[in-house]
Enzyme design. Structure first.
Site, PDB file in Angstrom:
ATOM      1  N   ILE A 171      20.166  -4.799   8.083  1.00 20.60           N
ATOM      2  CA  ILE A 171      20.883  -3.727   7.381  1.00 20.60           C
ATOM      3  C   ILE A 171      21.285  -3.224   6.241  1.00 20.60           C
ATOM      4  CG2 ILE A 171      21.726  -1.740   8.587  1.00 20.60           C
ATOM      5  CD1 ILE A 171      18.027  -1.658   6.917  1.00 20.60           C
ATOM      6  N   SER A 231      33.404  -6.315   8.317  1.00 23.32           N
ATOM      7  CA  SER A 231      32.395  -7.109   9.545  1.00 23.32           C
ATOM      8  C   SER A 231      33.454  -8.192  10.011  1.00 23.32           C
ATOM      9  CB  SER A 231      31.432  -7.302   8.963  1.00 23.32           C
ATOM     10  OG  SER A 231      29.919  -7.600   9.786  1.00 23.32           O
ATOM     11  N   ARG A 232      32.862  -8.557  11.458  1.00 20.44           N
ATOM     12  CA  ARG A 232      33.855  -9.817  12.107  1.00 20.44           C
ATOM     13  C   ARG A 232      33.957 -10.969  11.374  1.00 20.44           C
ATOM     14  NH1 ARG A 232      31.294  -8.163  17.822  1.00 20.44           N
ATOM     15  NH2 ARG A 232      29.449  -9.183  16.068  1.00 20.44           N
ATOM     16  N   LYS A 279      20.527   4.570  11.419  1.00 17.33           N
ATOM     17  CA  LYS A 279      19.874   5.334  13.248  1.00 17.33           C
ATOM     18  C   LYS A 279      19.961   4.465  14.149  1.00 17.33           C
ATOM     19  CE  LYS A 279      16.564   3.030  14.036  1.00 17.33           C
ATOM     20  NZ  LYS A 279      15.903   1.501  14.133  1.00 17.33           N
ATOM     21  N   ASP A 306      14.233   1.264  19.719  1.00 14.74           N
ATOM     22  CA  ASP A 306      14.758   0.676  18.320  1.00 14.74           C
ATOM     23  C   ASP A 306      13.823   1.404  17.139  1.00 14.74           C
ATOM     24  OD1 ASP A 306      16.853  -0.601  16.767  1.00 14.74           O
ATOM     25  OD2 ASP A 306      15.293  -0.952  15.986  1.00 14.74           O
TER      26      ASP A 306
HETATM   27  P1  NAP Z   1      22.128  -6.882  12.268  1.00 14.32           P
HETATM   28  O1  NAP Z   1      21.574  -7.774  12.007  1.00 14.32           O
HETATM   29  O2  NAP Z   1      22.130  -7.566  14.370  1.00 14.32           O
HETATM   30  O3  NAP Z   1      23.191  -6.483  12.204  1.00 14.32           O
HETATM   31  C1  NAP Z   1      24.614  -5.774  12.557  1.00 14.32           C
HETATM   32  C2  NAP Z   1      25.704  -6.014  11.771  1.00 14.32           C
HETATM   33  O4  NAP Z   1      26.807  -5.373  13.183  1.00 14.32           O
HETATM   34  C3  NAP Z   1      25.519  -7.252  12.751  1.00 14.32           C
HETATM   35  O5  NAP Z   1      25.796  -8.339  11.243  1.00 14.32           O
HETATM   36  C4  NAP Z   1      27.234  -7.744  12.762  1.00 14.32           C
HETATM   37  O6  NAP Z   1      28.067  -8.094  12.324  1.00 14.32           O
HETATM   38  C5  NAP Z   1      27.984  -5.927  13.333  1.00 14.32           C
HETATM   39  N1  NAP Z   1      28.246  -5.913  14.869  1.00 14.32           N
HETATM   40  C6  NAP Z   1      27.101  -6.629  15.554  1.00 14.32           C
HETATM   41  N2  NAP Z   1      27.722  -5.798  17.026  1.00 14.32           N
HETATM   42  C7  NAP Z   1      28.877  -6.032  16.355  1.00 14.32           C
HETATM   43  C8  NAP Z   1      29.832  -5.122  17.858  1.00 14.32           C
HETATM   44  N3  NAP Z   1      30.295  -4.942  18.690  1.00 14.32           N
HETATM   45  N4  NAP Z   1      31.585  -5.213  16.734  1.00 14.32           N
HETATM   46  C9  NAP Z   1      30.948  -4.187  15.151  1.00 14.32           C
HETATM   47  N5  NAP Z   1      31.061  -4.902  14.617  1.00 14.32           N
HETATM   48  C10 NAP Z   1      29.151  -5.604  15.648  1.00 14.32           C
HETATM   49  O7  NAP Z   1      21.048  -5.652  12.356  1.00 14.32           O
HETATM   50  P2  NAP Z   1      20.669  -4.748  11.618  1.00 14.32           P
HETATM   51  O8  NAP Z   1      18.921  -5.216  12.258  1.00 14.32           O
HETATM   52  O9  NAP Z   1      21.662  -4.759  10.298  1.00 14.32           O
HETATM   53  O10 NAP Z   1      21.049  -3.233  12.922  1.00 14.32           O
HETATM   54  C11 NAP Z   1      22.142  -2.044  12.631  1.00 14.32           C
HETATM   55  C12 NAP Z   1      21.459  -1.230  12.643  1.00 14.32           C
HETATM   56  O11 NAP Z   1      20.414  -0.908  11.856  1.00 14.32           O
HETATM   57  C13 NAP Z   1      20.536  -1.069  14.115  1.00 14.32           C
HETATM   58  O12 NAP Z   1      21.679   0.618  14.290  1.00 14.32           O
HETATM   59  C14 NAP Z   1      19.534  -0.432  13.251  1.00 14.32           C
HETATM   60  O13 NAP Z   1      18.490   0.148  14.043  1.00 14.32           O
HETATM   61  C15 NAP Z   1      19.799  -0.321  11.786  1.00 14.32           C
HETATM   62  N6  NAP Z   1      18.065  -0.865  11.436  1.00 14.32           N
HETATM   63  C16 NAP Z   1      18.070  -2.469  11.531  1.00 14.32           C
HETATM   64  C17 NAP Z   1      16.786  -1.843  10.372  1.00 14.32           C
HETATM   65  C18 NAP Z   1      16.331  -3.832  10.484  1.00 14.32           C
HETATM   66  O14 NAP Z   1      15.189  -3.355   9.985  1.00 14.32           O
HETATM   67  N7  NAP Z   1      16.930  -4.242  10.910  1.00 14.32           N
HETATM   68  C19 NAP Z   1      15.892  -0.717   9.795  1.00 14.32           C
HETATM   69  C20 NAP Z   1      16.440   0.714   9.845  1.00 14.32           C
HETATM   70  C21 NAP Z   1      18.345   0.712  10.747  1.00 14.32           C
HETATM   71  P3  NAP Z   1      29.885  -8.837  11.992  1.00 14.32           P
HETATM   72  O15 NAP Z   1      29.442 -10.002  13.418  1.00 14.32           O
HETATM   73  O16 NAP Z   1      29.997  -9.634  11.735  1.00 14.32           O
HETATM   74  O17 NAP Z   1      30.824  -7.877  12.309  1.00 14.32           O
END
Ligand code: NAP
Length: 310
Positions: A16, A38-39, A93, A171
């Site tokens: 996102i 980011s990690r 969110k 989610d």
């Molecule tokens: P994602 O692709 O898995 O990305 C999340 C990022 O958070 C990862 O790249 C990771 O980066 C970091 N992370 C993961 N675990 C962590 C931890 N334990 N401590 C610190 N950083 C951590 O997920 P996403 O789809 O972007 O979703 C993230 C949020 O946005 C969620 O709450 C989701 O509901 C919301 N969202 C997503 C979408 C969508 O379409 N995907 C749409 C709207 C909202 P590092 O490993 O590099 O730290």
């Protein structure tokens, strides 16, 4: 009130952040992206990058705000630390993994005098505000939400989403609830729910919710992550003056007088709102959508279904 841009950091460089936050920040002159956290070494060219929030606070450039785009399970600790450091906080969110931690964050932000923004991107979809205005003057008779998508397409490899606090099918489902609680004029509450948990997962893959508003209007929600073929992100509201249909997550609005489809304006709208809140020294934390999800886990019947493999 200063006219200089809000220096913002972003933590959690995942899907996102790349798809929506970076473009929305770049397009908004009220913000200057000043650091990423980011990690993994997943930053942007020319923007200072840090492996964790402590490193940013200790060694980074000065920032005024941070957008937290991590999974919800780690959001509280990061937000609390950012607030302690005097930063305004934009929460993706859902705003947390529990309701009580979000309420605790509200208190911390208020005490620190910083802005806390619990963002609900679907509320900024183009059809939502016109639907809210149209419904304000009608008698609502029934609401049906059909939110059916293919988890393999939209959430590949996202292990966090299947873990406790990841919400599973809620989610995406919480996006529908954020629209529902915005467009209906009266409060909405859960009556009962059935949640389907794959035998190898800690979060539901499907859910069926019966809700009501305080006037007794029946509301049904059908959530499923096993949908292949056409995907559904639809809310259909029957009224005494005809049917309102919000499709494509709120981007397409059909009223009895016709249909309007608009381009994606959700994240530009969120950042415009965050800038306004920071400049005005206010917070915006609506827990209503998370409340309904929490109630579904609290009140819902749990049914075990076949294992799900990515
Ligand atoms: P994602 O692709 O898995 O990305 C999340 C990022 O958070 C990862 O790249 C990771 O980066 C970091 N992370 C993961 N675990 C962590 C931890 N334990 N401590 C610190 N950083 C951590 O997920 P996403 O789809 O972007 O979703 C993230 C949020 O946005 C969620 O709450 C989701 O509901 C919301 N969202 C997503 C979408 C969508 O379409 N995907 C749409 C709207 C909202 P590092 O490993 O590099 O730290």
């Amino acid at each position: 009130m200063s006219a200089s841009p809000i220096r913002i950091a972003l933590q959690g460089v995942g899907k996102i952040a790349r798809d929506q936050h970076f473009p929305a920040i770049a397009a908004n002159p009220d913000f200057a992206l000043t650091a990423t956290v980011s990690r993994h070494p997943a930053g942007l060219d020319d923007i200072p990058h840090f492996s964790d929030l402590e490193a940013l606070i200790a060694h980074g450039p000065a920032v005024d705000a941070i957008a937290l785009c991590t999974p919800p399970q780690v959001r509280y600790a990061l937000a609390a630390r950012a607030i302690e450091a005097g930063l305004h906080v934009f929460l993706e969110k859902p705003p947390g993994a529990t309701l009580s931690e979000v309420i605790a964050l509200q208190g911390l932000a208020e005490a620190a005098g910083v802005t806390l923004f619990a963002s609900w991107h679907s509320r900024y979809a183009a059809g939502v505000e016109p639907a809210r205005q149209w419904l304000a003057e009608r008698r609502i008779e029934h609401v049906s939400i059909i939110w059916r998508e293919d988890v393999r397409v939209w959430h590949p490899g996202q292990d966090w989403i299947w873990q406790p606090g990841g919400l599973g099918v809620f989610d995406p489902g919480i996006n529908a609830l954020s629209i529902l609680t915005q467009i209906l004029p009266n409060p909405v509450f859960l009556k009962d729910a059935t949640l389907q948990f794959p035998e190898n997962r800690a979060a539901p893959i499907a859910a069926d919710l019966r809700l009501s508003d305080t006037l007794g209007t029946p509301i049904h929600m059908d959530l499923d992550w096993r949908q292949t073929g056409p995907q559904s992100w639809d809310i259909i509201v029957e009224t005494d003056a005809g049917t309102v249909h919000l499709a494509k997550g709120g981007a397409v609005l059909s009223l009895p007088k016709g249909t309007v489809e608009s381009p994606d304006v959700e994240y530009p709208g969120l950042y415009a709102r965050f800038a306004e809140l920071v400049r005005d020294g206010r917070s915006d934390v609506d827990t209503a959508p998370l409340c309904i999800v929490a109630d579904s886990f609290l009140r819902g019947q749990r049914v075990q279904v076949e294992a799900f493999e990515d």
